[in-house]
Design an enzyme around this catalytic site. Sequence first.
Site, mmCIF file in Angstrom:
data_model
loop_
_atom_site.group_PDB
_atom_site.id
_atom_site.type_symbol
_atom_site.label_atom_id
_atom_site.label_comp_id
_atom_site.label_asym_id
_atom_site.label_seq_id
_atom_site.Cartn_x
_atom_site.Cartn_y
_atom_site.Cartn_z
ATOM 1 N N VAL A 139 -53.317 -34.792 -4.995
ATOM 2 C CA VAL A 139 -53.129 -33.353 -5.114
ATOM 3 C C VAL A 139 -52.027 -33.084 -6.137
ATOM 4 O O VAL A 139 -50.931 -33.644 -6.046
ATOM 5 C CB VAL A 139 -52.763 -32.711 -3.763
ATOM 6 C CG1 VAL A 139 -52.615 -31.201 -3.920
ATOM 7 C CG2 VAL A 139 -53.816 -33.034 -2.710
ATOM 8 N N GLY A 182 -43.960 -44.665 4.825
ATOM 9 C CA GLY A 182 -44.742 -44.075 3.750
ATOM 10 C C GLY A 182 -44.046 -42.868 3.148
ATOM 11 O O GLY A 182 -43.403 -42.081 3.852
ATOM 12 N N ALA A 183 -44.193 -42.720 1.833
ATOM 13 C CA ALA A 183 -43.536 -41.617 1.136
ATOM 14 C C ALA A 183 -43.968 -40.269 1.687
ATOM 15 O O ALA A 183 -43.151 -39.347 1.805
ATOM 16 C CB ALA A 183 -43.838 -41.704 -0.352
ATOM 17 N N ASP A 184 -45.253 -40.134 2.034
ATOM 18 C CA ASP A 184 -45.730 -38.852 2.536
ATOM 19 C C ASP A 184 -45.039 -38.469 3.831
ATOM 20 O O ASP A 184 -44.687 -37.300 4.036
ATOM 21 C CB ASP A 184 -47.250 -38.891 2.737
ATOM 22 C CG ASP A 184 -47.716 -40.070 3.582
ATOM 23 O OD1 ASP A 184 -46.947 -41.038 3.782
ATOM 24 O OD2 ASP A 184 -48.874 -40.036 4.044
ATOM 25 N N THR A 218 -56.221 -39.734 5.706
ATOM 26 C CA THR A 218 -57.127 -40.850 5.957
ATOM 27 C C THR A 218 -56.794 -41.464 7.313
ATOM 28 O O THR A 218 -57.680 -41.801 8.102
ATOM 29 C CB THR A 218 -57.000 -41.895 4.845
ATOM 30 O OG1 THR A 218 -57.231 -41.254 3.590
ATOM 31 C CG2 THR A 218 -58.012 -43.011 5.032
ATOM 32 N N ASN A 237 -57.292 -38.575 -1.614
ATOM 33 C CA ASN A 237 -57.192 -37.601 -2.700
ATOM 34 C C ASN A 237 -55.808 -37.609 -3.329
ATOM 35 O O ASN A 237 -54.815 -37.967 -2.685
ATOM 36 C CB ASN A 237 -57.482 -36.180 -2.179
ATOM 37 C CG ASN A 237 -58.926 -35.987 -1.780
ATOM 38 O OD1 ASN A 237 -59.829 -36.240 -2.561
ATOM 39 N ND2 ASN A 237 -59.163 -35.547 -0.553
#
EC number: 2.7.1.33
Length: 259
Positions: free
Chosen positions: A13, A108-110, A133, A11
């Site tokens: 957001v 990862g950026a997140d 995920t 997704n």
Amino acid sequence: MLLAVDVGNTNVVFALYDGLEIRSRWRIATDARRTADEYAVWLNQLLAIEGYQRADIGQIIVSTVVPRALHNLEVLATKYFNVTPLVAGQGAASYAIDIDVDEPKSLGADRAVNAIAAHAKYPGDLIIVDFGTATTIDAVDFHGAYKGGIIAPGLNLSLDALVGNTAKLPRIAIARPGSLSVIGTNTEDQMLIGIYWGYVAMMEGLIGRMRAQIGRPAKVVATGGLAVLFNNQAGLFDVVDNDLTLDGLALLAQRAATR
């Protein structure tokens, strides 16, 4: 106002911030082929429903783990909002934290943004569990340095693999089982027990091992859409913070404005 955009594998957001406070948030399925024009039509309608206009947005920041999705979001920002977007980890929106792993650029950026937000919001050593995920479990020390972590298949990914690779197992909804029993008496219950309690056991084991390796008290912060599913599991998490990634983006944007 700030528009923070968090692009995940499943997704995207969008969150509208006034300072560090969320005013609205919207979610759409990730599709790297979605054009800036398509985003604009969808987003313009949602802004209007909430009583906002495009002109209210003066800053945009994007975090993405899907590189192919970035270009269209950059076009969205420049074409429809007349804003040059910040990209998490780049330029003025650089993370400015120690990333103590073998290949810092591969983070990862997140996960980097989660580390920034968690350190700003919660003191001491931290273990961050992010249900996406993939499920990630990350260690952040009391200085705010990212020390490394774990990547495991996400809940839905695990269920998809189980159902997709068997001939007779049905698709079930992921939920907390109705009892504490781990002896199921029908196929659906047995699958739910395996998915739910199996995941609890995995997290208990991995978090316990990470705590032992850190060697100091560490607060466990959970985030991601399915975190609430395990919120009532005693002793697993200290806090569930569903907006951790978005708050990290808002912090990055705020810091970028002062650089």
